[in-house]
Design an enzyme around this catalytic site. Sequence first.
Site, mmCIF file in Angstrom:
data_model
loop_
_atom_site.group_PDB
_atom_site.id
_atom_site.type_symbol
_atom_site.label_atom_id
_atom_site.label_comp_id
_atom_site.label_asym_id
_atom_site.label_seq_id
_atom_site.Cartn_x
_atom_site.Cartn_y
_atom_site.Cartn_z
ATOM 1 N N ARG A 88 0.891 -1.285 0.011
ATOM 2 C CA ARG A 88 0.075 -0.093 -0.004
ATOM 3 C C ARG A 88 0.864 1.435 -0.034
ATOM 4 O O ARG A 88 0.506 2.074 -0.662
ATOM 5 C CB ARG A 88 -0.798 -0.154 1.146
ATOM 6 C CG ARG A 88 -2.112 -0.933 1.146
ATOM 7 C CD ARG A 88 -2.839 -1.043 2.468
ATOM 8 N NE ARG A 88 -3.766 -1.847 2.297
ATOM 9 C CZ ARG A 88 -4.703 -2.270 3.549
ATOM 10 N NH1 ARG A 88 -4.360 -1.733 4.675
ATOM 11 N NH2 ARG A 88 -5.668 -2.995 3.355
ATOM 12 N N ASN A 119 -6.012 -2.368 -12.175
ATOM 13 C CA ASN A 119 -5.261 -1.848 -11.001
ATOM 14 C C ASN A 119 -6.210 -0.902 -10.367
ATOM 15 O O ASN A 119 -7.125 -0.174 -10.667
ATOM 16 C CB ASN A 119 -4.065 -0.849 -11.792
ATOM 17 C CG ASN A 119 -3.275 -1.728 -12.663
ATOM 18 O OD1 ASN A 119 -3.092 -3.010 -12.401
ATOM 19 N ND2 ASN A 119 -2.505 -1.002 -13.505
ATOM 20 N N HIS A 136 -11.555 -3.641 -10.730
ATOM 21 C CA HIS A 136 -11.374 -4.041 -9.436
ATOM 22 C C HIS A 136 -11.175 -2.910 -8.449
ATOM 23 O O HIS A 136 -10.874 -3.019 -7.497
ATOM 24 C CB HIS A 136 -9.878 -4.773 -9.342
ATOM 25 C CG HIS A 136 -10.005 -6.021 -10.088
ATOM 26 N ND1 HIS A 136 -8.888 -6.809 -10.576
ATOM 27 C CD2 HIS A 136 -11.107 -6.823 -10.592
ATOM 28 C CE1 HIS A 136 -9.197 -7.723 -11.322
ATOM 29 N NE2 HIS A 136 -10.638 -7.762 -11.440
ATOM 30 N N CYS A 147 -25.995 0.168 -2.481
ATOM 31 C CA CYS A 147 -26.544 1.246 -3.513
ATOM 32 C C CYS A 147 -25.222 1.429 -4.466
ATOM 33 O O CYS A 147 -25.363 2.203 -5.623
ATOM 34 C CB CYS A 147 -27.101 2.573 -3.232
ATOM 35 S SG CYS A 147 -26.178 3.658 -2.199
ATOM 36 N N CYS A 176 -23.746 3.405 5.105
ATOM 37 C CA CYS A 176 -24.221 4.409 3.797
ATOM 38 C C CYS A 176 -25.067 5.468 4.489
ATOM 39 O O CYS A 176 -26.274 5.059 5.013
ATOM 40 C CB CYS A 176 -24.817 3.674 2.765
ATOM 41 S SG CYS A 176 -25.094 4.655 1.300
ATOM 42 N N CYS A 179 -28.435 4.457 1.939
ATOM 43 C CA CYS A 179 -29.390 3.205 2.299
ATOM 44 C C CYS A 179 -28.908 2.385 3.293
ATOM 45 O O CYS A 179 -29.483 1.435 3.612
ATOM 46 C CB CYS A 179 -29.058 2.417 0.895
ATOM 47 S SG CYS A 179 -27.311 1.717 0.729
HETATM 48 N N1 APR Z 1 5.911 -3.824 -18.212
HETATM 49 C C1 APR Z 1 4.613 -4.380 -18.360
HETATM 50 N N2 APR Z 1 4.162 -5.733 -17.896
HETATM 51 C C2 APR Z 1 4.957 -6.330 -16.822
HETATM 52 C C3 APR Z 1 6.287 -5.756 -16.540
HETATM 53 C C4 APR Z 1 6.591 -4.346 -17.154
HETATM 54 N N3 APR Z 1 7.845 -3.733 -16.769
HETATM 55 N N4 APR Z 1 6.957 -6.433 -15.635
HETATM 56 C C5 APR Z 1 6.067 -7.495 -15.288
HETATM 57 N N5 APR Z 1 4.854 -7.274 -16.362
HETATM 58 C C6 APR Z 1 3.712 -8.339 -16.488
HETATM 59 C C7 APR Z 1 4.154 -9.580 -16.059
HETATM 60 O O1 APR Z 1 4.840 -10.390 -17.075
HETATM 61 C C8 APR Z 1 2.655 -10.042 -15.755
HETATM 62 O O2 APR Z 1 2.073 -10.591 -17.100
HETATM 63 O O3 APR Z 1 2.918 -7.851 -15.682
HETATM 64 C C9 APR Z 1 1.784 -8.883 -15.529
HETATM 65 C C10 APR Z 1 1.518 -8.766 -14.071
HETATM 66 O O4 APR Z 1 0.525 -10.006 -13.590
HETATM 67 P P1 APR Z 1 -0.243 -10.250 -12.420
HETATM 68 O O5 APR Z 1 0.695 -9.852 -11.267
HETATM 69 O O6 APR Z 1 -1.035 -11.209 -12.244
HETATM 70 O O7 APR Z 1 -1.160 -8.772 -12.477
HETATM 71 P P2 APR Z 1 -2.581 -8.681 -12.851
HETATM 72 O O8 APR Z 1 -2.446 -9.357 -14.302
HETATM 73 O O9 APR Z 1 -2.813 -7.367 -13.024
HETATM 74 O O10 APR Z 1 -3.423 -9.542 -11.894
HETATM 75 C C11 APR Z 1 -4.968 -9.305 -12.301
HETATM 76 O O11 APR Z 1 -5.249 -10.358 -10.010
HETATM 77 O O12 APR Z 1 -5.068 -10.460 -7.896
HETATM 78 C C12 APR Z 1 -5.693 -9.602 -8.698
HETATM 79 O O13 APR Z 1 -6.810 -7.842 -8.339
HETATM 80 C C13 APR Z 1 -5.656 -8.170 -8.745
HETATM 81 O O14 APR Z 1 -6.128 -6.858 -10.366
HETATM 82 C C14 APR Z 1 -5.142 -8.034 -10.196
HETATM 83 C C15 APR Z 1 -5.490 -9.001 -10.913
#
Ligand code: APR
Length: 279
Positions: A88, A119, A136, A147, A176, A179
């Site tokens: 965070r 993100n 997300h 609501c 809320c 509601c």
């Molecule tokens: N530039 C672009 N992509 C990159 C880089 C970079 N410099 N470095 C790593 N990556 C890629 C990795 O290869 C991977 O495919 O970013 C991706 C990250 O994957 P995850 O960690 O799984 O993230 P994400 O796909 O956003 O996850 C989806 O999962 O847990 C949930 O809520 C969370 O929104 C998230 C969702």
Amino acid sequence: MTKDNFNIDESLVRDAAQSLVDSSYTIALVGAGISVESGIPTFRGPGGLWTKLGEPSSNGYKDFLRNPESWWRQNLDPNIDPERTKFRDAIDKAIPNEGHYALVRLEQIGVLHHQITQNVDDLHFQAGSRSVTEIHGNRTMLRCIGCETRWSKTEFPTGEIVPEITSRSNNFPPMCPDCDSPIKSDTVMFGEPIPMGTLDSCFLHSSKATCIIVVGTSATVYPAASFPQDIQARGGTLIEANPNETPLSSTADIALRGPTAITLPALVQMVEHIKATSR
Ligand code: APR
């Protein structure tokens, strides 16, 4: 692979740029990878938050529903989960990078019509993107689970939700004012349904798309990961911008292999070149 020792495949960037210029409606599906160059770790892969902690259980949301007060006490206590607090803090310190600004530029040029981002770091809006659905949620916001009203964490009607509030019982846990349902962080938890309004927006834009650029995501979490497959199944073009392969790579029409802080600005330059020379 670091930003410095990376060579771009110009022909692939040109093909991707031409697809964007030719497409009538293009959306992006964005994941944590775009924020790596902003100092925010990904979830999976080397150094990822879930790689360190394991994926959260899908009971988190049920726990919240069962006892919002206990959930809030844990959520507001920085000592409960040091790794999550570190994550965070990285988000709170982060600023947009060249990848975010490249998506803003593609939107301004008129070749990127909407972004669905997974993100929660708010960096797309901080960079200046306008047409964005945060599938997300957004960690700077609160949301009513009844609501779906959303507030900035700093502008909640009964005052900012800060750790000290747990000792002032009258406004805790936050409910809320419209509601009377429980309020939580806007960030969607494992096991929590995506808010209906958010999902409607995603399906609306995805249904219009003739091209999708999948940026920095492992494409493993649904329903987000379904949009590229639906668009391609309708004959749309799938461009993947990711240094690594994902489950989409085998069917992607074009793969830009590299850090998106490098590949996306190169894509912007090529789109601008194509538009300038085809007038
Ligand atoms: N530039 C672009 N992509 C990159 C880089 C970079 N410099 N470095 C790593 N990556 C890629 C990795 O290869 C991977 O495919 O970013 C991706 C990250 O994957 P995850 O960690 O799984 O993230 P994400 O796909 O956003 O996850 C989806 O999962 O847990 C949930 O809520 C969370 O929104 C998230 C969702």
